[in-house]
Write a protein that holds these residues in place. Structure first.
Motif, short mmCIF file in Angstrom:
data_model
loop_
_atom_site.label_atom_id
_atom_site.label_comp_id
_atom_site.label_asym_id
_atom_site.label_seq_id
_atom_site.Cartn_x
_atom_site.Cartn_y
_atom_site.Cartn_z
N GLY A 171 0.73 -1.16 0.07
CA GLY A 171 0.26 0.38 0.36
C GLY A 171 0.81 1.47 0.02
O GLY A 171 0.30 2.08 0.03
N LYS A 172 1.68 0.98 0.04
CA LYS A 172 2.88 1.96 -0.26
C LYS A 172 3.42 2.99 -1.60
O LYS A 172 4.08 2.37 -2.38
CB LYS A 172 4.13 1.73 1.29
N THR A 173 3.13 3.87 -1.44
CA THR A 173 4.47 4.46 -2.69
C THR A 173 5.63 4.78 -2.59
O THR A 173 6.27 5.08 -1.31
CB THR A 173 4.36 5.62 -3.45
N LEU A 174 6.63 4.14 -3.52
CA LEU A 174 8.20 3.96 -3.07
C LEU A 174 9.31 4.79 -3.92
O LEU A 174 8.46 4.56 -5.54
CB LEU A 174 8.75 1.90 -3.85
N HIS A 175 9.95 5.13 -3.11
CA HIS A 175 10.75 6.44 -3.99
C HIS A 175 12.22 6.03 -3.94
O HIS A 175 12.51 5.84 -2.89
CB HIS A 175 10.95 7.97 -3.15
N PHE A 176 12.64 5.69 -5.26
CA PHE A 176 14.00 4.84 -5.06
C PHE A 176 14.38 6.07 -5.56
O PHE A 176 14.28 6.68 -6.81
CB PHE A 176 13.53 3.91 -5.94
N THR A 177 16.09 6.30 -4.82
CA THR A 177 17.14 6.50 -6.05
C THR A 177 17.89 5.69 -6.32
O THR A 177 18.84 4.86 -5.36
CB THR A 177 18.05 7.91 -5.42
N VAL A 178 18.17 5.35 -7.68
CA VAL A 178 18.84 3.79 -8.22
C VAL A 178 20.80 4.53 -8.78
O VAL A 178 19.76 5.63 -9.49
CB VAL A 178 19.16 2.78 -8.78
N LYS A 179 21.17 3.82 -8.19
CA LYS A 179 22.59 4.31 -9.53
C LYS A 179 22.83 2.46 -9.73
O LYS A 179 23.98 2.04 -9.51
CB LYS A 179 23.57 4.46 -8.54
N VAL A 180 22.99 2.36 -11.48
CA VAL A 180 23.81 1.31 -11.58
C VAL A 180 25.68 1.39 -11.66
O VAL A 180 25.86 1.63 -12.40
CB VAL A 180 23.51 0.96 -13.40
N VAL A 181 25.52 0.69 -10.70
CA VAL A 181 27.31 -0.06 -10.58
C VAL A 181 28.16 -0.05 -11.35
O VAL A 181 29.43 0.29 -12.32
CB VAL A 181 27.45 0.04 -8.87
N SER A 182 27.41 -1.31 -11.81
CA SER A 182 27.73 -2.53 -12.76
C SER A 182 27.45 -2.76 -13.74
O SER A 182 25.76 -3.35 -12.84
CB SER A 182 29.21 -3.22 -12.62
N VAL A 183 27.20 -2.89 -14.96
CA VAL A 183 26.69 -4.32 -16.17
C VAL A 183 27.14 -5.18 -16.20
O VAL A 183 28.74 -4.98 -17.12
CB VAL A 183 25.26 -3.97 -16.93
N ARG A 184 26.95 -7.08 -16.19
CA ARG A 184 27.94 -7.84 -17.14
C ARG A 184 26.84 -8.77 -17.14
O ARG A 184 25.41 -9.15 -16.97
CB ARG A 184 29.02 -8.47 -15.73
N GLU A 185 26.86 -9.78 -18.50
CA GLU A 185 26.12 -11.10 -18.89
C GLU A 185 26.36 -12.03 -17.92
O GLU A 185 27.20 -12.32 -16.78
CB GLU A 185 26.84 -11.22 -19.61
N ALA A 186 25.44 -12.35 -17.22
CA ALA A 186 25.22 -13.80 -16.34
C ALA A 186 25.35 -14.78 -16.84
O ALA A 186 25.41 -14.91 -17.92
CB ALA A 186 23.73 -14.10 -15.81
N THR A 187 26.57 -15.26 -15.91
CA THR A 187 26.69 -17.01 -16.55
C THR A 187 25.83 -18.06 -16.69
O THR A 187 24.46 -17.44 -16.22
CB THR A 187 27.93 -17.13 -15.76
N PRO A 188 25.91 -18.57 -17.72
CA PRO A 188 24.97 -19.97 -17.56
C PRO A 188 24.85 -20.01 -16.50
O PRO A 188 24.17 -20.95 -16.22
CB PRO A 188 25.68 -20.66 -18.55
N GLU A 189 26.01 -20.87 -15.50
CA GLU A 189 25.95 -21.32 -14.03
C GLU A 189 24.39 -20.42 -13.58
O GLU A 189 23.58 -20.65 -12.89
CB GLU A 189 26.69 -21.27 -13.91
N GLU A 190 24.95 -18.78 -13.84
CA GLU A 190 24.00 -17.87 -12.45
C GLU A 190 22.60 -17.62 -13.05
O GLU A 190 21.35 -18.02 -12.74
CB GLU A 190 24.45 -16.70 -13.02
N LEU A 191 22.17 -18.04 -14.06
CA LEU A 191 20.97 -18.49 -14.74
C LEU A 191 19.95 -19.62 -14.67
O LEU A 191 18.96 -19.62 -14.02
CB LEU A 191 21.41 -18.34 -16.49
N ALA A 192 21.03 -20.41 -14.33
CA ALA A 192 20.60 -22.04 -14.11
C ALA A 192 19.77 -21.75 -12.76
O ALA A 192 19.06 -22.00 -11.88
CB ALA A 192 21.31 -22.84 -14.74
N HIS A 193 20.73 -20.63 -11.67
CA HIS A 193 20.27 -20.93 -10.05
C HIS A 193 19.66 -19.91 -9.67
O HIS A 193 19.07 -19.92 -9.22
CB HIS A 193 22.28 -20.90 -9.64
N GLY A 194 19.23 -18.65 -10.92
CA GLY A 194 18.59 -18.10 -11.05
C GLY A 194 19.00 -16.54 -9.77
O GLY A 194 18.44 -16.02 -8.99
#
Ligand code: ZN
Length: 168
Positions: free
Chosen positions: A135-158
């Motif tokens: 029921g709350k409105t959420l105010h986020f401030t976000v900063k994308v620190v880094s972006v990389r492709e997920a490994t196949p293992e990470e995708l399998a584990h979620g």
């Protein structure tokens, strides 16, 4: 010699994104990466509230953004049916029955639920099983620190492995 312009990575599905964030609700900071470090998650897998995940899509490494998320795209509306009254006698005497206190209850299958004590009456205790941010409105401030492709293992584990993620 011409200078090489390298375009920054932007967030897309199945990327591992590391975020710094501050979450403000009703004018109060309720959660922040300053308290426990940046978070790493796999984009596009519903690991963030929907309204936030959708706004992070396409952000570039290093970019900062303010995002306002409605309850519907956050932790959902408050469910009046999630207020449940239990006899006071069912609570062990050592539990302080103060409104606002979060307690854990388990069902016969051993699942654990968090509930907030909403109201204490003479012989009844009203518990609120809604998410505290429902029921709350959420105010986020976000900063994308880094972006990389997920490994196949990470995708399998979620989930994310390594820094900011699971160690195993
Ligand atoms: Zn894993």
């Amino acid at each position: 010699m011409s200078e090489q312009t390298q375009s920054k990575r932007t967030v897309k599905d199945k990327d591992v994104v590391t975020l710094e964030y501050t979450l403000t609700v009703d004018g109060e900071v309720v959660d922040s990466s300053e308290q426990h470090g940046p978070v790493a998650y796999i984009h596009g897998m519903g690991q963030l509230v929907p309204g936030l995940e959708k706004e992070i899509e396409g952000m570039a490494e290093g970019e900062t953004k303010e995002v306002v998320v409605t309850p519907e795209e956050g932790y959902g509306p408050e469910d009046p049916a999630a207020y449940i009254s239990l006899p006071r006698s069912e609570f062990p005497p050592e539990i302080p029955l103060e409104p606002g206190t979060v307690i854990q209850l388990s069902d016969p299958q051993g699942r654990v639920y968090n509930a907030t004590i909403h109201e204490v009456r003479d012989d009844q205790v009203v518990l609120n099983f809604n998410h505290p941010l429902a029921g709350k409105t959420l105010h986020f401030t976000v900063k994308v620190v880094s972006v990389r492709e997920a490994t196949p293992e990470e995708l399998a584990h979620g989930h994310v492995h390594g820094e900011g993620g699971h160690a195993h």
